[in-house]
Design an enzyme around this catalytic site. Structure first.
Site, PDB file in Angstrom:
ATOM      1  CB  ALA A 299       2.858  -4.791  -7.680  1.00  0.00           C
ATOM      2  CG  MET A 300       2.326 -10.363 -11.322  1.00  0.00           C
ATOM      3  SD  MET A 300       0.600 -10.802 -10.879  1.00  0.00           S
ATOM      4  CE  MET A 300       0.756 -12.517 -10.294  1.00  0.00           C
TER       5      MET A 300
ATOM      6  CG  HIS B 125      -1.496  -6.978  -2.082  1.00  0.00           C
ATOM      7  ND1 HIS B 125      -3.108  -6.947  -1.553  1.00  0.00           N
ATOM      8  CD2 HIS B 125      -1.689  -7.566  -3.172  1.00  0.00           C
ATOM      9  CE1 HIS B 125      -3.511  -7.727  -2.570  1.00  0.00           C
ATOM     10  NE2 HIS B 125      -2.971  -8.020  -3.372  1.00  0.00           N
ATOM     11  CD  GLU B 126       1.309  -7.530  -5.347  1.00  0.00           C
ATOM     12  OE1 GLU B 126       1.079  -8.580  -5.690  1.00  0.00           O
ATOM     13  OE2 GLU B 126       0.559  -6.589  -5.594  1.00  0.00           O
TER      14      GLU B 126
ATOM     15  CG  HIS C  89      -0.533 -12.187  -3.087  1.00  0.00           C
ATOM     16  ND1 HIS C  89      -1.804 -12.670  -3.106  1.00  0.00           N
ATOM     17  CD2 HIS C  89      -0.676 -11.001  -3.961  1.00  0.00           C
ATOM     18  CE1 HIS C  89      -2.828 -11.950  -3.687  1.00  0.00           C
ATOM     19  NE2 HIS C  89      -2.039 -10.925  -4.221  1.00  0.00           N
TER      20      HIS C  89
ATOM     21  CD  GLU D 136      -5.259 -10.582  -5.672  1.00  0.00           C
ATOM     22  OE1 GLU D 136      -4.997  -9.733  -4.840  1.00  0.00           O
ATOM     23  OE2 GLU D 136      -4.523 -11.069  -6.696  1.00  0.00           O
TER      24      GLU D 136
HETATM   25  N1  TRP Z   1      -2.415 -10.469  -8.300  1.00  0.00           N
HETATM   26  C1  TRP Z   1      -2.131  -8.567  -8.790  1.00  0.00           C
HETATM   27  C2  TRP Z   1      -2.309  -8.308  -7.300  1.00  0.00           C
HETATM   28  O1  TRP Z   1      -1.564  -8.463  -6.499  1.00  0.00           O
HETATM   29  C3  TRP Z   1      -3.033  -8.296  -9.707  1.00  0.00           C
HETATM   30  C4  TRP Z   1      -2.344  -8.041 -10.969  1.00  0.00           C
HETATM   31  C5  TRP Z   1      -1.315  -7.425 -11.387  1.00  0.00           C
HETATM   32  C6  TRP Z   1      -2.883  -8.272 -12.395  1.00  0.00           C
HETATM   33  N2  TRP Z   1      -1.150  -7.242 -12.639  1.00  0.00           N
HETATM   34  C7  TRP Z   1      -2.235  -7.925 -13.323  1.00  0.00           C
HETATM   35  C8  TRP Z   1      -4.128  -8.818 -12.642  1.00  0.00           C
HETATM   36  C9  TRP Z   1      -2.604  -7.859 -14.717  1.00  0.00           C
HETATM   37  C10 TRP Z   1      -4.676  -8.824 -13.948  1.00  0.00           C
HETATM   38  C11 TRP Z   1      -3.905  -8.421 -14.821  1.00  0.00           C
HETATM   39  O2  TRP Z   1      -3.400  -7.786  -6.957  1.00  0.00           O
HETATM   40 ZN    ZN Z   2      -3.278  -9.196  -5.009  1.00  0.00          ZN
END
Ligand code: TRP
Ligand code: ZN
Length: 885
Positions: free
Chosen positions: A268-269, A303-304, A307, A326
């Protein structure tokens, strides 16, 4: 794809940006066969970089530039230069507005980076350097800007249009199109930008923050998944509360959104206000997701969300600092999961994972410090070292400062650096300043790679009543680091007397009567600690809770390990004693197998596990963890040269022997738990999860007996359970058996029932790909032709190809090299489709040094074949070239 030799980027070359972007105004026009992106950037010379106006270099890849103007003056092509990955112009003042229009093709973007389509929806993934595939920009995290985003699209196909921040306007256009504008008041780097457009449904809830503000919570999915969101929503609300209680952090916008997409490279992001999730990390229902999947959703949602402070409000200066957000955020989510479930079980899972996988990374050709000092492709550095070891480093800081001191430090960090892009030094400095601590030596954990070894020796002096522990630390050489300086290693420990009682720990020179559990810091290459007032020779319990990510060795006898298993007050160390005992016993079997001797299982392991199994007062999750023998992958990691055939044979033999000896207690506990499960509706709650985990590990063992009553029990569980945890465990038990007819039957019924649920079909692929039965490669090849399989979906690739190469060691490492050849073929295909996924699949081949001469040759041969296969992405190029170096 790269056209020239990729360049290595070094931390030591970091320079602040020449220009800044105060405001970013974006307009997206989404069409079926292309997208137009208009960008208006309010730019300013960075005052910190002195006078003069150097050329402005903006990153941009795979963009078709349609127009460019400066201060509304259209520029002619001789006023700028466009190259494959950047655009250069000569600014004429300290402040100016740059406007560009580019055409991009999300509809053919299989790399899933930048703007792309997943099924019928549009979505983005910008971390780390994906924004440059959307528009020309200063695509680096230390350039922070406020964003306004307008999205225009067909109203019927894309009724929902989302971006970061708050919605501020919307309207209709000719031709059945509509638009929406979003404004994010918080400055952010481009990697946190997000856009989503699609026909999505959502569930909605409200969260009231500690200070009384209402936040709208929405989780969006494609309509068929609307019924699988409650668990994620509950997890989100618990995360928001926990971050207020434990870190004093409140959410800051009026709306928080999560969108689930099927095609996603990672879990996830954390995009500001608009998290985008792999659907596997959001969707959960009793019928479709296992207990483990429920816990994974809870952890990733947290986690997300976390952030938002550790990553977004305070972000990274550059990508070398990745662990700043991270490692810290993994530490935070582990604390959350631990509080929501069982602290000991969570720690056992995390440590087993770290020791098996991160230790292997630290011992291989891609080994790098938690803060790397160089990279070719940053996507390759979203690693176990940056995430999991990074979290261990933060955990050690927490251990050294204590919970209160650590909290003072994080309060200062968030307050001091809110709105900034900072470094690991800034983080450590805040912890130091808030506590008057000095972490100069400790910071070696961020710069030195490799897993330290810690050898411990004891000396008891009966006359003087002293007990001395001598610690000797060393760290093996890693790429670019032939020698290391001593680390600060916090060792949490206790001393057990003959009755299992905890002895007081008073060090020489101390007067007060002290505690029975404490942390000592080993800071020198060799260092002794003497405890006084010790009247009997104690048994040490060392590195409690795995207080440092090191390989500790102490010459325990098997009887001593059995004693610790029963008496240690530290639950983690009780488990670990059992693991050490099992490792000793298995290593003995491996040697017997290699010498062609008859294997004989040490009965002490049987008796130790019998005691555990018959103790009805023990937490059932702990019983399950204790029963699980160390995995083949962990035994590989522990070997100098891994003999996978012997490891497999030894472990199989041990499991068979255990079932023969413990059939009765296993069957009893299985039946009791299955009975309760049968009469209890499914809940994903720690005590229920514990019951099912013991039930299912017992079933796996019992199947080895090949008794009809067990086969019938597996079928009964498969047929009558109300949840995926029991169903998948029953399926897996049958798939790993040689009851061919029964196996085929359940596999078919499972696929028929879930053929329209892609995530459940991933489990179906995974179970078969991971099965140790002979013929694994042929099964996997056949499954690649299944209608539910596609190489374009990362979850499918992981479930089938990834599971085969990482979890099915005996089949993957076939001596004829067929497993390696197959994997290399898939990597070559994926290199062109999705470089990030191709690169991740390389991991098992990078471990070639662990195996015998024949296998080494075969694995290297495949790496060389990949290297010679044509245009390599920078992702694949970096891993292959470093593995062969
Ligand atoms: N920041 C994301 C996390 O929570 C990591 C991540 C999600 C990511 N998609 C990505 C890193 C694509 C590189 C490429 O950990
Ligand atoms: Zn992360």
């Amino acid at each position: 794809m790269r056209t020239e030799q990729p360049k290595t980027i070094h931390l030591k070359d970091y320079q602040a940006p020449e220009y800044l972007i105060d405001e970013t105004h974006l307009t997206f026009e989404l069409f079926d066969d292309h997208t137009l992106v208009h960008a208006e950037l309010h730019m300013r010379r960075n005052p910190d970089r002195g006078a003069g106006l150097p050329p402005l270099v903006l990153q941009g890849e795979e963009l078709e530039l349609l127009s460019l103007s400066v201060n509304a003056e259209p520029q002619t092509p001789n006023e700028y230069q466009v190259e494959s990955d950047h655009l250069t112009i000569q600014p004429c003042g300290n402040n100016f507005t740059l406007s560009t229009t580019v055409r991009i093709h999300p509809e053919t973007n299989t790399a899933l980076e930048g703007l792309y389509t997943s099924g019928k929806m549009f979505c983005t993934q910008c971390e780390a350097e994906g924004f440059r595939k959307i528009t020309y920009y200063l695509d680096r995290p230390d350039v922070m800007s406020v964003f306004t985003t307008t999205i225009k699209a067909d109203k019927v196909k894309y009724p929902i249009l989302l971006s970061n921040g708050n919605p501020i306007a919307n309207g209709e256009e000719e031709g059945g199109r509509h638009w929406a504008t979003w404004e994010d008041p918080f400055k952010k780097p481009s990697y946190l930008f997000a856009l989503v457009a699609g026909d999505l449904w959502c569930i909605e809830d409200t969260y009231t923050t500690g200070s009384g503000r209402d936040v709208a919570l929405r989780i969006y999915v494609e309509p068929e998944n609307i019924g699988k969101l409650q668990h994620a929503m509950d997890s989100l609300k618990r995360s928001m509360r926990w971050d207020e209680e434990v870190y004093g952090r409140e959410y800051d916008l009026d709306i928080f959104m999560i969108v689930a997409v099927n095609d996603f490279n990672m879990g996830a992001m954390e995009n500001k206000g608009l998290n985008i999730f792999n659907s596997s990390a959001v969707l959960a229902s009793p019928d479709t997701a296992t207990d483990a999947a429920h816990q994974r959703v809870e952890a990733i949602v947290a986690h997300e969300y976390f952030h938002n402070w550790s990553g977004n409000r305070v972000t990274c200066r550059d990508w070398f600092q990745l662990s700043l957000k991270e490692g810290f955020t993994v530490f935070r989510d582990a604390g959350f999961s631990s509080d929501m479930n069982s602290e000991t079980v969570k720690r056992i899972e995390d440590v087993a994972f770290l020791r098996t996988n991160q230790f292997a990374e630290d011992a291989g050709p891609m080994a790098h410090p938690v803060r790397p000092d160089s990279f070719i492709e940053i996507s390759n550095f979203y690693t176990l070292t940056v995430y999991e070891k990074g979290a261990e480093v933060v955990r050690m800081l927490h251990t050294l400062l204590g919970a209160n001191g650590f909290r003072k430090g994080t309060d200062l960090y968030f307050e001091r650096h809110d709105g900034q892009a900072v470094t690991v030094e800034d983080f450590v400095k805040a912890l130091e300043d808030a506590n008057g601590a000095d972490f100069t030596q400790f910071k070696r954990w961020y710069s030195q790679s490799g897993t330290p070894r810690l050898e411990v020796a004891e000396a008891f002096d009966e006359q003087a009543k002293t007990y001395t522990l001598t610690f000797r630390q060393s760290c093996p050489p890693t790429p670019g680091q032939p020698t290391k300086e001593p680390f600060v290693i916090p060792v949490k420990l206790g001393l057990l007397g003959g009755q299992g009682q905890e002895l007081p720990l008073r060090l020489a020179g101390e007067t007060e009567d002290t505690v029975t559990d404490r942390v000592i810091a080993v800071t020198e290459a060799e260092q002794s600690f003497t405890f006084e007032g010790i009247t009997e020779k104690p048994l040490p319990s060392l590195l409690r809770g795995f207080s440092a990510p090191v390989k500790l060795s102490f010459p325990y006898t098997r009887e001593q390990l059995m004693f610790l298993m029963q008496h240690d007050s530290d639950g983690f160390n009780r488990w670990d004693a059992g693991q050490q005992l099992a490792v000793q016993v298995l290593q003995e079997l491996i040697i017997q197998q290699q010498k062609g001797e008859v294997m004989v299982l040490d009965q002490r392991l049987v008796e130790a596990l019998r005691t555990v199994l018959e103790d009805e007062r023990l937490d059932q999750a702990m019983v399950a963890e204790m029963l699980a023998l160390p995995t083949e992958a962990y035994l590989v990691e522990l070997s100098e040269v891994a003999d996978i055939d012997a490891i497999h044979a030894a472990r199989d033999f041990a499991r068979d022997e255990l079932v023969k000896a413990l059939y009765e207690p296993l069957w009893k506990r299985y039946q009791a738990n299955r009975e309760t499960s049968r009469n209890t509706p499914y809940v994903a709650q720690a005590d229920h999860i514990a019951r099912r985990s013991l039930q299912n590990i017992a079933l796996g063992y019992l199947m080895l007996s090949r008794k009809p009553e067990v086969v019938a029990a597996a079928q009964e569980q498969f047929d009558n359970c109300d949840n995926m945890t029991e169903r998948l465990a029953a399926l897996s038990a049958l798939v790993n058996s040689d009851f061919e007819a029964e196996k085929t039957e359940v596999l078919e019924r499972f696929a028929e029932r879930y053929k329209n649920d892609p995530l459940v079909m991933d489990s179906w692929f995974n179970v078969q790909a991971a099965s140790y039965r002979p013929g694994g490669l042929d099964r996997v090849k056949a499954l690649m032709g299944h209608p539910a399989f596609t190489l374009k979906n990362p979850n499918k690739v992981r479930a089938l190809i990834g599971a085969f190469a990482n979890q099915n060691l005996i089949n993957f490492h076939q001596k004829d090299g067929s497993g390696y050849r197959f994997l290399a073929d898939q990597i070559i295909t994926l290199n062109a489709l999705n470089p990030q996924i191709a690169s991740r699949l390389l991991t098992p081949l990078t471990r070639w040094r662990k195996y015998d001469e024949t296998r080494q040759q075969l694995m290297r041969g495949e790496l060389e074949r990949i290297m010679a296969s044509g245009q390599l992405s920078s992702d694949v190029y970096e891993v292959v070239s470093k593995s062969l170096a």
